[in-house]
Structure formats: C-alpha cells, structure tokens
Scaffold this active site. Structure first.
Site, PDB file in Angstrom:
ATOM      1  N   HIS A  93       0.855  -1.187   0.000  1.00 48.48           N
ATOM      2  CA  HIS A  93       0.000   0.000   0.000  1.00 48.48           C
ATOM      3  C   HIS A  93       0.893   1.241   0.000  1.00 48.48           C
ATOM      4  O   HIS A  93       2.002   1.218   0.557  1.00 48.48           O
ATOM      5  CB  HIS A  93      -0.913  -0.013   1.238  1.00 48.48           C
ATOM      6  CG  HIS A  93      -1.996   1.012   1.150  1.00 48.48           C
ATOM      7  ND1 HIS A  93      -1.780   2.340   1.442  1.00 48.48           N
ATOM      8  CD2 HIS A  93      -3.290   0.913   0.762  1.00 48.48           C
ATOM      9  CE1 HIS A  93      -2.912   3.012   1.239  1.00 48.48           C
ATOM     10  NE2 HIS A  93      -3.837   2.171   0.833  1.00 48.48           N
ATOM     11  N   GLU A 141      -3.962   2.866  -7.153  1.00 53.87           N
ATOM     12  CA  GLU A 141      -4.384   4.047  -6.387  1.00 53.87           C
ATOM     13  C   GLU A 141      -3.369   5.168  -6.562  1.00 53.87           C
ATOM     14  O   GLU A 141      -2.253   5.070  -6.039  1.00 53.87           O
ATOM     15  CB  GLU A 141      -4.438   3.715  -4.894  1.00 53.87           C
ATOM     16  CG  GLU A 141      -5.447   2.662  -4.520  1.00 53.87           C
ATOM     17  CD  GLU A 141      -5.683   2.590  -3.009  1.00 53.87           C
ATOM     18  OE1 GLU A 141      -6.826   2.347  -2.635  1.00 53.87           O
ATOM     19  OE2 GLU A 141      -4.747   2.797  -2.224  1.00 53.87           O
TER      20      GLU A 141
HETATM   21  O1  G3P Z   1      -6.717   1.163   0.426  1.00 53.59           O
HETATM   22  C1  G3P Z   1      -7.680   2.060  -0.026  1.00 53.59           C
HETATM   23  C2  G3P Z   1      -7.286   3.448   0.276  1.00 53.59           C
HETATM   24  O2  G3P Z   1      -5.937   3.757   0.151  1.00 53.59           O
HETATM   25  C3  G3P Z   1      -8.139   4.477  -0.361  1.00 53.59           C
HETATM   26  O3  G3P Z   1      -8.254   5.458   0.608  1.00 53.59           O
HETATM   27  O4  G3P Z   1      -9.440   7.148   1.858  1.00 53.59           O
HETATM   28  O5  G3P Z   1      -8.959   7.499  -0.556  1.00 53.59           O
HETATM   29  O6  G3P Z   1     -10.662   5.814   0.128  1.00 53.59           O
HETATM   30  P1  G3P Z   1      -9.404   6.546   0.503  1.00 53.59           P
END
Ligand code: G3P
Length: 226
Positions: A93, A141
């Site tokens: 992550h 992400e």
């Molecule tokens: O692992 C999922 C996360 O990193 C996304 O975070 O708070 O942007 O939904 P968020």
C-alpha cells in the site's frame, strides 16, 4: 474473490479497532449477505483474530513483512495472519511500501500458505510488470488522491483505463481501482471504466452512517456490472 470486488481498508482510523471495528464489520456483513456481494475487510493486524472469528467476511491484513520466521521484533508475517484467521492481505500500500524483491517473496509465501494477495501500485506502468508476480488482484491508487474525497474515477479516469489496458495483457489477475472514492457514482464510474472492483477507506471509516455509504457502493457496483 469474484467481481465486483469491494475492499474496505480500515487503516488506523479511530473506529478501526476494538468494539467499534467489530460493530462496523457486523453491519457490513449484513449488507454483504443481503446483496450477495463479497466484501473484503482489511483490518489492523491486532483485529484479524477477533473480527474473523465473529464475522463471516474475508478478512485481510493491511500489510505483511518480508522477513523470515525468527529474530524480527515487531514483524507481522504471512504465517501469523493465517493463524489469526486472515484470508489474505494487501501488499505494498502507498502508506506501507515494499521493495519489488520483497513483494515477490511475499506473494510466493502467501501462495504456499493458501492466502490471497491484493497488490497495490501507484501508477499504471506497474500494473503489467507486477501482474507477472501473480497476485490475485492489483489495486491501482494514485497516492495524491488517497483520502482526499476526490475520486480516481472522476479526477484521473485515464489511470483506470490505462491500467485496464495493462491488465488485459495478462490472465487471471483482477484489476481494482481506488483513491478518493466517495459516492456511489464514483464506484459506478470506476467499474464502467473497466475496473473489476474498488478499494475504499475514508468515505466509509469517517462516515456518520458507514452502512449507508457501503450500501450505496454495493448498489452502484452491481448496477455497473449488470
Ligand atoms: O486502500 C484504499 C485506500 O488507500 C483508499 O483510501 O481514503 O482514498 O478511500 P481513501
């Protein structure tokens, strides 16, 4: 693991542990059963045992270390999360990065233990090369959108579409998208762009009524898949 894949990362929010984490997990379990959608909960290592004992959902760790069994103070190892009841783990992550060689070692070790892996990447260029390490899924992400409430599907749709092009070069590895996902519409869009699921944290963990947020996500994920 089967699409739509919804993974809720509890991170270290104030309701990520103790009774409030358990209550939240039970509410999500109810929705999962009601809509027949599998929802993965990625919980703090200290909560894996308790939640997996009381909740019928796939429970993941948020991270594992690449060190072998032995003298490694503070390490959380694949063997430990399996013993605690986890079904798998997030790896790499953005908030807990690993080297490529460590990622490779961890995925091999998880497979040997029959545990699943969702490997995070921060750019689409890494989707194909990291898919060669054969995780069960890749979660893309863009780190700059994590926790902002500005979703990848709206702000950077090209990150998803390019990642989808990359994952198509391989077989049997799912592609999930996350960062800033806040509304059902964000979920719908991510899946319409080709993602097979979504990863989310703050929109659920910081909500007054998290179950309503999760329900909206489920409804939109199912709508986008149909
Ligand atoms: O692992 C999922 C996360 O990193 C996304 O975070 O708070 O942007 O939904 P968020």
């Amino acid at each position: 693991m089967k699409p739509p894949i919804i993974i809720i990362n509890f991170k270290a929010y104030e309701n990520s542990f103790g009774n409030s984490a358990l209550e939240l997990s039970k509410k999500i379990e109810k929705l999962s059963k009601e809509y027949s959608v599998e929802i993965i909960l990625s919980v703090p290592a200290t909560m894996i045992y308790r939640i997996s004992n009381e909740v019928d959902l796939p429970i993941y760790a948020q991270h594992v270390d690449a060190v072998p069994l032995g003298a490694h103070t503070g390490a959380v190892l694949p063997e430990m999360i399996k013993d605690a009841g986890a079904k798998g783990t997030l790896i790499n992550h953005s908030e807990k990065r690993l080297r490529a060689d460590e990622i490779d070692d961890i995925i091999k070790r998880l497979k040997a233990l029959n545990l699943e892996s969702i490997l995070c990447v921060d750019r689409y260029e890494l989707v194909y090369p990291f898919s060669l390490l054969r995780p069960n899924a890749i979660l893309i992400e863009p780190p700059e959108l994590i926790g902002t409430g500005i979703s990848v599907s709206k702000a950077k749709p090209e990150v998803i579409t390019r990642a989808v092009d990359e994952i198509r070069k391989t077989n049997g590895v799912y592609l999930i998208a996350g960062a800033g996902i806040t509304s059902g519409e964000d979920v719908y869009k991510a899946i319409k762009l080709g993602a097979q699921g979504i990863g989310v944290a703050s929109a659920v963990m910081k909500a007054k009524e998290p179950e309503k947020v999760v329900e909206d996500f489920i409804i939109n994920a199912l709508k986008a898949m149909s």
